[in-house]
Design a protein around this motif. Sequence first.
Motif, PDB file in Angstrom:
ATOM      1  N   ILE A 126     -29.185  26.168  24.538  1.00  0.00           N
ATOM      2  CA  ILE A 126     -29.718  26.791  23.308  1.00  0.00           C
ATOM      3  C   ILE A 126     -30.372  25.463  22.391  1.00  0.00           C
ATOM      4  O   ILE A 126     -31.366  25.726  21.871  1.00  0.00           O
ATOM      5  N   MET A 127     -29.584  24.372  22.366  1.00  0.00           N
ATOM      6  CA  MET A 127     -29.983  23.376  21.426  1.00  0.00           C
ATOM      7  C   MET A 127     -31.417  22.730  21.891  1.00  0.00           C
ATOM      8  O   MET A 127     -32.292  22.188  21.404  1.00  0.00           O
ATOM      9  N   LEU A 128     -31.737  22.766  23.275  1.00  0.00           N
ATOM     10  CA  LEU A 128     -32.755  22.400  24.069  1.00  0.00           C
ATOM     11  C   LEU A 128     -34.095  23.181  23.505  1.00  0.00           C
ATOM     12  O   LEU A 128     -35.201  22.553  23.418  1.00  0.00           O
ATOM     13  N   PHE A 129     -33.661  24.431  22.909  1.00  0.00           N
ATOM     14  CA  PHE A 129     -35.120  25.261  22.727  1.00  0.00           C
ATOM     15  C   PHE A 129     -35.221  25.429  21.344  1.00  0.00           C
ATOM     16  O   PHE A 129     -36.137  26.214  21.040  1.00  0.00           O
ATOM     17  N   VAL A 130     -34.313  25.113  20.452  1.00  0.00           N
ATOM     18  CA  VAL A 130     -34.656  25.247  19.099  1.00  0.00           C
ATOM     19  C   VAL A 130     -35.305  24.212  18.572  1.00  0.00           C
ATOM     20  O   VAL A 130     -35.436  23.068  18.900  1.00  0.00           O
ATOM     21  N   PRO A 131     -35.971  24.415  17.283  1.00  0.00           N
ATOM     22  CA  PRO A 131     -36.456  23.375  16.502  1.00  0.00           C
ATOM     23  C   PRO A 131     -35.848  22.323  16.168  1.00  0.00           C
ATOM     24  O   PRO A 131     -34.705  22.478  16.006  1.00  0.00           O
ATOM     25  N   LYS A 132     -36.373  21.167  15.887  1.00  0.00           N
ATOM     26  CA  LYS A 132     -35.635  19.804  15.864  1.00  0.00           C
ATOM     27  C   LYS A 132     -34.574  19.942  14.821  1.00  0.00           C
ATOM     28  O   LYS A 132     -33.675  19.352  14.858  1.00  0.00           O
ATOM     29  N   HIS A 133     -35.108  20.485  13.636  1.00  0.00           N
ATOM     30  CA  HIS A 133     -34.213  20.306  12.500  1.00  0.00           C
ATOM     31  C   HIS A 133     -32.935  21.237  12.571  1.00  0.00           C
ATOM     32  O   HIS A 133     -31.951  21.177  11.901  1.00  0.00           O
ATOM     33  N   ARG A 134     -32.909  22.058  13.625  1.00  0.00           N
ATOM     34  CA  ARG A 134     -31.684  22.936  13.902  1.00  0.00           C
ATOM     35  C   ARG A 134     -30.899  22.356  15.061  1.00  0.00           C
ATOM     36  O   ARG A 134     -29.689  22.777  15.465  1.00  0.00           O
ATOM     37  N   LYS A 135     -31.424  21.382  15.672  1.00  0.00           N
ATOM     38  CA  LYS A 135     -30.424  20.838  16.982  1.00  0.00           C
ATOM     39  C   LYS A 135     -29.168  20.418  16.342  1.00  0.00           C
ATOM     40  O   LYS A 135     -28.327  20.390  17.289  1.00  0.00           O
ATOM     41  N   LYS A 136     -29.079  19.719  15.445  1.00  0.00           N
ATOM     42  CA  LYS A 136     -27.753  19.082  14.926  1.00  0.00           C
ATOM     43  C   LYS A 136     -26.827  20.388  14.726  1.00  0.00           C
ATOM     44  O   LYS A 136     -25.428  20.087  15.283  1.00  0.00           O
ATOM     45  N   LYS A 137     -27.233  21.422  14.096  1.00  0.00           N
ATOM     46  CA  LYS A 137     -25.994  22.458  14.251  1.00  0.00           C
ATOM     47  C   LYS A 137     -25.599  23.031  15.416  1.00  0.00           C
ATOM     48  O   LYS A 137     -24.689  23.280  15.518  1.00  0.00           O
ATOM     49  N   TRP A 138     -26.556  22.992  16.336  1.00  0.00           N
ATOM     50  CA  TRP A 138     -26.117  23.349  17.729  1.00  0.00           C
ATOM     51  C   TRP A 138     -25.287  22.374  18.364  1.00  0.00           C
ATOM     52  O   TRP A 138     -24.562  22.531  19.270  1.00  0.00           O
ATOM     53  N   LEU A 139     -25.602  21.063  18.150  1.00  0.00           N
ATOM     54  CA  LEU A 139     -24.801  20.181  18.707  1.00  0.00           C
ATOM     55  C   LEU A 139     -23.252  20.182  18.110  1.00  0.00           C
ATOM     56  O   LEU A 139     -22.603  19.999  19.034  1.00  0.00           O
ATOM     57  N   ILE A 140     -23.249  20.347  16.984  1.00  0.00           N
ATOM     58  CA  ILE A 140     -21.996  20.630  16.297  1.00  0.00           C
ATOM     59  C   ILE A 140     -21.321  21.866  16.810  1.00  0.00           C
ATOM     60  O   ILE A 140     -20.011  21.979  17.300  1.00  0.00           O
ATOM     61  N   VAL A 141     -21.980  23.018  17.202  1.00  0.00           N
ATOM     62  CA  VAL A 141     -21.218  23.961  17.895  1.00  0.00           C
ATOM     63  C   VAL A 141     -20.863  23.891  19.250  1.00  0.00           C
ATOM     64  O   VAL A 141     -19.751  23.982  19.752  1.00  0.00           O
ATOM     65  N   ALA A 142     -21.764  22.763  19.980  1.00  0.00           N
ATOM     66  CA  ALA A 142     -21.359  22.561  21.285  1.00  0.00           C
ATOM     67  C   ALA A 142     -19.803  21.864  21.271  1.00  0.00           C
ATOM     68  O   ALA A 142     -19.152  22.043  22.042  1.00  0.00           O
ATOM     69  N   ILE A 143     -20.061  20.662  20.074  1.00  0.00           N
ATOM     70  CA  ILE A 143     -18.717  19.937  20.102  1.00  0.00           C
ATOM     71  C   ILE A 143     -17.548  20.804  19.844  1.00  0.00           C
ATOM     72  O   ILE A 143     -16.417  20.565  20.259  1.00  0.00           O
ATOM     73  N   ALA A 144     -17.647  21.823  18.773  1.00  0.00           N
ATOM     74  CA  ALA A 144     -16.620  22.460  18.568  1.00  0.00           C
ATOM     75  C   ALA A 144     -16.122  23.602  19.728  1.00  0.00           C
ATOM     76  O   ALA A 144     -15.042  23.737  20.026  1.00  0.00           O
ATOM     77  N   VAL A 145     -17.012  23.958  20.552  1.00  0.00           N
ATOM     78  CA  VAL A 145     -16.558  24.857  21.535  1.00  0.00           C
ATOM     79  C   VAL A 145     -15.990  23.729  22.813  1.00  0.00           C
ATOM     80  O   VAL A 145     -15.004  24.205  23.172  1.00  0.00           O
ATOM     81  N   ALA A 146     -16.539  22.639  22.797  1.00  0.00           N
ATOM     82  CA  ALA A 146     -16.031  21.711  23.855  1.00  0.00           C
ATOM     83  C   ALA A 146     -14.443  21.333  23.539  1.00  0.00           C
ATOM     84  O   ALA A 146     -13.482  21.273  24.374  1.00  0.00           O
ATOM     85  N   THR A 147     -14.488  21.331  22.222  1.00  0.00           N
ATOM     86  CA  THR A 147     -12.974  20.738  21.717  1.00  0.00           C
ATOM     87  C   THR A 147     -11.954  22.030  21.918  1.00  0.00           C
ATOM     88  O   THR A 147     -10.987  21.669  22.334  1.00  0.00           O
ATOM     89  N   SER A 148     -12.408  23.055  21.613  1.00  0.00           N
ATOM     90  CA  SER A 148     -11.577  24.199  21.820  1.00  0.00           C
ATOM     91  C   SER A 148     -11.289  24.372  23.227  1.00  0.00           C
ATOM     92  O   SER A 148     -10.016  24.688  23.623  1.00  0.00           O
TER      93      SER A 148
END
Length: 142
Positions: free
Chosen positions: A22-44
């Motif tokens: 999803i991070m690949l297809f969202v606008p640049k200003h929202r990529k950081k939020k999706w990266l945080i979500v991905a890191i949270a999911v990976a940590t879980s």
Amino acid sequence: MEPVLVTEILMAVGVVAIPLAIMLFVPKHRKKKWLIVAIAVATSVFLFFTVRPFWDDYQTEKSMAQLREHLKETYPNEEWQIERRAPRHHSPYQLNVSFKNDEGYTYTYLVDGERICQVAWMTDNDLPPSSGKHYHNHCEES
């Protein structure tokens, strides 16, 4: 590696890959939020795979203690051996019991809260499980 573990790992990788995709297809200003979500999911996912073996061992020991007490009450003058079912991915609530005076028979017990059920029977010979000395087909409250 066991097939169930491979499936679990592949599913975990898929779950982590979704926010990254999803991070690949969202606008640049929202990529950081999706990266945080991905890191949270990976940590879980990492925590899940790290903690689960310890939790399973704890639950197995608890189930073994409960089954041991049940067997002491039910078969007071007999010897038995309790083992966790193999492979390791089986439920920590299902335990195999082999009685010394019932050679060739292995009984699988399910320890579910206060209920203890004999749920499976295995034999080394061609005799039916019902001919085993410790065969019974019902659950008991402990």
